[in-house]
Design a protein around this motif. Structure first.
Motif, PDB file in Angstrom:
ATOM      1  N   VAL A  10       0.837  -1.193   0.000  1.00 38.77           N
ATOM      2  CA  VAL A  10       0.000   0.000   0.000  1.00 38.77           C
ATOM      3  C   VAL A  10       0.880   1.255   0.000  1.00 38.77           C
ATOM      4  CG1 VAL A  10      -1.670   1.374   1.320  1.00 38.77           C
ATOM      5  CG2 VAL A  10      -1.970  -1.090   1.130  1.00 38.77           C
ATOM      6  N   PHE A  11       1.880   1.274   0.872  1.00 42.00           N
ATOM      7  CA  PHE A  11       2.682   2.484   1.081  1.00 42.00           C
ATOM      8  C   PHE A  11       3.319   2.985  -0.216  1.00 42.00           C
ATOM      9  CE2 PHE A  11       6.356   4.858   2.913  1.00 42.00           C
ATOM     10  CZ  PHE A  11       5.642   5.751   3.697  1.00 42.00           C
ATOM     11  N   HIS A  12       3.688   2.085  -1.127  1.00 42.37           N
ATOM     12  CA  HIS A  12       4.343   2.556  -2.352  1.00 42.37           C
ATOM     13  C   HIS A  12       3.390   3.307  -3.289  1.00 42.37           C
ATOM     14  CE1 HIS A  12       3.821  -1.836  -3.815  1.00 42.37           C
ATOM     15  NE2 HIS A  12       2.918  -1.135  -4.451  1.00 42.37           N
ATOM     16  N   PHE A  13       2.090   3.206  -3.081  1.00 41.75           N
ATOM     17  CA  PHE A  13       1.151   3.986  -3.888  1.00 41.75           C
ATOM     18  C   PHE A  13       1.001   5.427  -3.395  1.00 41.75           C
ATOM     19  CE2 PHE A  13      -0.331  -0.294  -5.095  1.00 41.75           C
ATOM     20  CZ  PHE A  13      -0.296  -0.151  -6.469  1.00 41.75           C
ATOM     21  N   LEU A  14       1.565   5.740  -2.251  1.00 45.18           N
ATOM     22  CA  LEU A  14       1.469   7.095  -1.697  1.00 45.18           C
ATOM     23  C   LEU A  14       2.620   7.925  -2.244  1.00 45.18           C
ATOM     24  CD1 LEU A  14       0.522   6.104   1.951  1.00 45.18           C
ATOM     25  CD2 LEU A  14      -0.992   6.563  -0.002  1.00 45.18           C
ATOM     26  N   VAL A  15       2.411   8.526  -3.398  1.00 41.02           N
ATOM     27  CA  VAL A  15       3.472   9.269  -4.073  1.00 41.02           C
ATOM     28  C   VAL A  15       3.570  10.713  -3.587  1.00 41.02           C
ATOM     29  CG1 VAL A  15       3.472   7.795  -6.116  1.00 41.02           C
ATOM     30  CG2 VAL A  15       1.989   9.803  -6.056  1.00 41.02           C
ATOM     31  N   ASP A  16       2.546  11.202  -2.928  1.00 39.37           N
ATOM     32  CA  ASP A  16       2.544  12.557  -2.386  1.00 39.37           C
ATOM     33  C   ASP A  16       3.027  12.530  -0.940  1.00 39.37           C
ATOM     34  OD1 ASP A  16       1.560  15.449  -2.697  1.00 39.37           O
ATOM     35  OD2 ASP A  16       0.558  14.774  -0.859  1.00 39.37           O
ATOM     36  N   SER A  17       3.952  13.401  -0.586  1.00 36.53           N
ATOM     37  CA  SER A  17       4.515  13.390   0.768  1.00 36.53           C
ATOM     38  C   SER A  17       3.453  13.621   1.841  1.00 36.53           C
ATOM     39  CB  SER A  17       5.647  14.405   0.904  1.00 36.53           C
ATOM     40  OG  SER A  17       5.180  15.709   0.678  1.00 36.53           O
ATOM     41  N   ALA A  18       2.434  14.421   1.555  1.00 33.91           N
ATOM     42  CA  ALA A  18       1.362  14.648   2.536  1.00 33.91           C
ATOM     43  C   ALA A  18       0.595  13.349   2.810  1.00 33.91           C
ATOM     44  CB  ALA A  18       0.414  15.739   2.058  1.00 33.91           C
ATOM     45  N   ASP A  19       0.387  12.540   1.778  1.00 32.73           N
ATOM     46  CA  ASP A  19      -0.293  11.250   1.961  1.00 32.73           C
ATOM     47  C   ASP A  19       0.571  10.295   2.783  1.00 32.73           C
ATOM     48  OD1 ASP A  19      -2.519  12.072   0.501  1.00 32.73           O
ATOM     49  OD2 ASP A  19      -1.734  11.262  -1.382  1.00 32.73           O
ATOM     50  N   PHE A  42       7.667  -1.491  -2.986  1.00 35.18           N
ATOM     51  CA  PHE A  42       8.591  -1.640  -4.104  1.00 35.18           C
ATOM     52  C   PHE A  42       9.975  -1.132  -3.737  1.00 35.18           C
ATOM     53  CE2 PHE A  42       4.811  -1.529  -7.128  1.00 35.18           C
ATOM     54  CZ  PHE A  42       4.858  -2.888  -7.362  1.00 35.18           C
ATOM     55  N   ALA A  43      10.979  -1.913  -4.077  1.00 33.02           N
ATOM     56  CA  ALA A  43      12.380  -1.576  -3.826  1.00 33.02           C
ATOM     57  C   ALA A  43      12.852  -0.520  -4.836  1.00 33.02           C
ATOM     58  CB  ALA A  43      13.235  -2.836  -3.939  1.00 33.02           C
ATOM     59  N   PRO A  44      14.014   0.085  -4.584  1.00 31.39           N
ATOM     60  CA  PRO A  44      14.534   1.096  -5.518  1.00 31.39           C
ATOM     61  C   PRO A  44      14.662   0.592  -6.963  1.00 31.39           C
ATOM     62  CG  PRO A  44      15.729   1.223  -3.472  1.00 31.39           C
ATOM     63  CD  PRO A  44      14.840   0.000  -3.377  1.00 31.39           C
ATOM     64  N   ASP A  45      14.894  -0.697  -7.156  1.00 27.95           N
ATOM     65  CA  ASP A  45      14.969  -1.252  -8.504  1.00 27.95           C
ATOM     66  C   ASP A  45      13.678  -1.972  -8.898  1.00 27.95           C
ATOM     67  OD1 ASP A  45      15.387  -3.303  -6.678  1.00 27.95           O
ATOM     68  OD2 ASP A  45      16.994  -4.245  -7.823  1.00 27.95           O
ATOM     69  N   GLY A  46      12.599  -1.678  -8.172  1.00 31.61           N
ATOM     70  CA  GLY A  46      11.287  -2.236  -8.492  1.00 31.61           C
ATOM     71  C   GLY A  46      10.598  -1.426  -9.574  1.00 31.61           C
ATOM     72  N   PRO A  47       9.370  -1.791  -9.895  1.00 24.08           N
ATOM     73  CA  PRO A  47       8.626  -1.101 -10.946  1.00 24.08           C
ATOM     74  C   PRO A  47       8.410   0.374 -10.621  1.00 24.08           C
ATOM     75  CG  PRO A  47       7.432  -3.045 -10.181  1.00 24.08           C
ATOM     76  CD  PRO A  47       8.595  -2.866  -9.279  1.00 24.08           C
ATOM     77  N   GLU A  48       8.317   1.178 -11.665  1.00 19.02           N
ATOM     78  CA  GLU A  48       8.016   2.601 -11.507  1.00 19.02           C
ATOM     79  C   GLU A  48       6.516   2.856 -11.514  1.00 19.02           C
ATOM     80  OE1 GLU A  48      10.215   4.705 -14.478  1.00 19.02           O
ATOM     81  OE2 GLU A  48      12.141   4.145 -13.596  1.00 19.02           O
ATOM     82  N   GLN A  49       5.748   1.861 -11.960  1.00 18.69           N
ATOM     83  CA  GLN A  49       4.290   1.932 -11.982  1.00 18.69           C
ATOM     84  C   GLN A  49       3.727   0.569 -11.618  1.00 18.69           C
ATOM     85  OE1 GLN A  49       3.054   3.067 -15.943  1.00 18.69           O
ATOM     86  NE2 GLN A  49       3.023   5.235 -15.382  1.00 18.69           N
ATOM     87  N   CYS A  50       2.479   0.591 -11.146  1.00 21.11           N
ATOM     88  CA  CYS A  50       1.756  -0.644 -10.880  1.00 21.11           C
ATOM     89  C   CYS A  50       0.305  -0.412 -11.274  1.00 21.11           C
ATOM     90  CB  CYS A  50       1.867  -1.028  -9.404  1.00 21.11           C
ATOM     91  SG  CYS A  50       1.077  -2.600  -9.009  1.00 21.11           S
ATOM     92  N   SER A  51      -0.214  -1.252 -12.140  1.00 21.75           N
ATOM     93  CA  SER A  51      -1.591  -1.094 -12.644  1.00 21.75           C
ATOM     94  C   SER A  51      -1.792   0.304 -13.218  1.00 21.75           C
ATOM     95  CB  SER A  51      -2.606  -1.393 -11.554  1.00 21.75           C
ATOM     96  OG  SER A  51      -2.443  -2.705 -11.084  1.00 21.75           O
ATOM     97  N   THR A  52      -0.820   0.789 -13.937  1.00 18.40           N
ATOM     98  CA  THR A  52      -0.762   2.109 -14.587  1.00 18.40           C
ATOM     99  C   THR A  52      -0.658   3.282 -13.607  1.00 18.40           C
ATOM    100  OG1 THR A  52      -3.148   2.557 -14.840  1.00 18.40           O
ATOM    101  CG2 THR A  52      -2.098   1.207 -16.565  1.00 18.40           C
ATOM    102  N   LEU A  53      -0.553   3.005 -12.312  1.00 18.58           N
ATOM    103  CA  LEU A  53      -0.424   4.073 -11.313  1.00 18.58           C
ATOM    104  C   LEU A  53       1.051   4.287 -10.964  1.00 18.58           C
ATOM    105  CD1 LEU A  53      -3.290   2.995  -8.900  1.00 18.58           C
ATOM    106  CD2 LEU A  53      -3.337   4.867 -10.563  1.00 18.58           C
ATOM    107  N   PRO A  54       1.459   5.538 -10.749  1.00 15.40           N
ATOM    108  CA  PRO A  54       2.832   5.779 -10.326  1.00 15.40           C
ATOM    109  C   PRO A  54       3.035   5.275  -8.899  1.00 15.40           C
ATOM    110  CG  PRO A  54       1.579   7.813 -10.202  1.00 15.40           C
ATOM    111  CD  PRO A  54       0.679   6.768 -10.826  1.00 15.40           C
ATOM    112  N   VAL A  55       4.264   4.910  -8.577  1.00 14.68           N
ATOM    113  CA  VAL A  55       4.589   4.448  -7.235  1.00 14.68           C
ATOM    114  C   VAL A  55       5.826   5.172  -6.727  1.00 14.68           C
ATOM    115  CG1 VAL A  55       3.570   2.156  -7.582  1.00 14.68           C
ATOM    116  CG2 VAL A  55       6.004   2.511  -8.041  1.00 14.68           C
TER     117      VAL A  55
END
Length: 101
Positions: A10-19, A42-55
């Motif tokens: 879940v945490f990797h979907f929070l791309v905004d620092s306020a979230d 997601f680790a630093p070398d993990g995906p940059e997106q998941c289900s078309t969402l940024p992470v």
């Protein structure tokens, strides 16, 4: 209060620092001192997106920074996760203990 908070992706979907800050505040107010936060993101070398969402990708150091003085990192590791479609996604796994304060 809870003894264990488990977050599997879940945490990797929070791309905004306020979230992320709101998530940390919620965890801090919910996990009792001495309780544990178990997180996989997601680790630093993990995906940059998941289900078309940024992470937002993390390592143990960035998770420790995000959760601040209220949590102490007690273990972490990175590992690959094989998806049903055969891809391997790199995750950071971490366990924190909630410290009094």
């Amino acid at each position: 209060p809870v003894d264990t908070w488990h977050d599997r992706a879940v945490f990797h979907f929070l791309v905004d620092s306020a979230d992320r800050d709101a998530y940390v505040l919620s965890a801090s107010s919910t996990i009792r001192p001495g309780g544990h936060l178990v997180i996989a993101t997601f680790a630093p070398d993990g995906p940059e997106q998941c289900s078309t969402l940024p992470v937002q990708r993390h390592d143990a150091a960035s998770l420790s920074e995000a959760f601040g003085a209220g949590f102490e990192l007690i273990d972490s590791f990175e590992a690959g996760h094989a998806t049903p479609w055969g891809a391997v996604q790199r995750f950071t796994h971490a366990v924190f203990v909630r410290v009094p304060g």
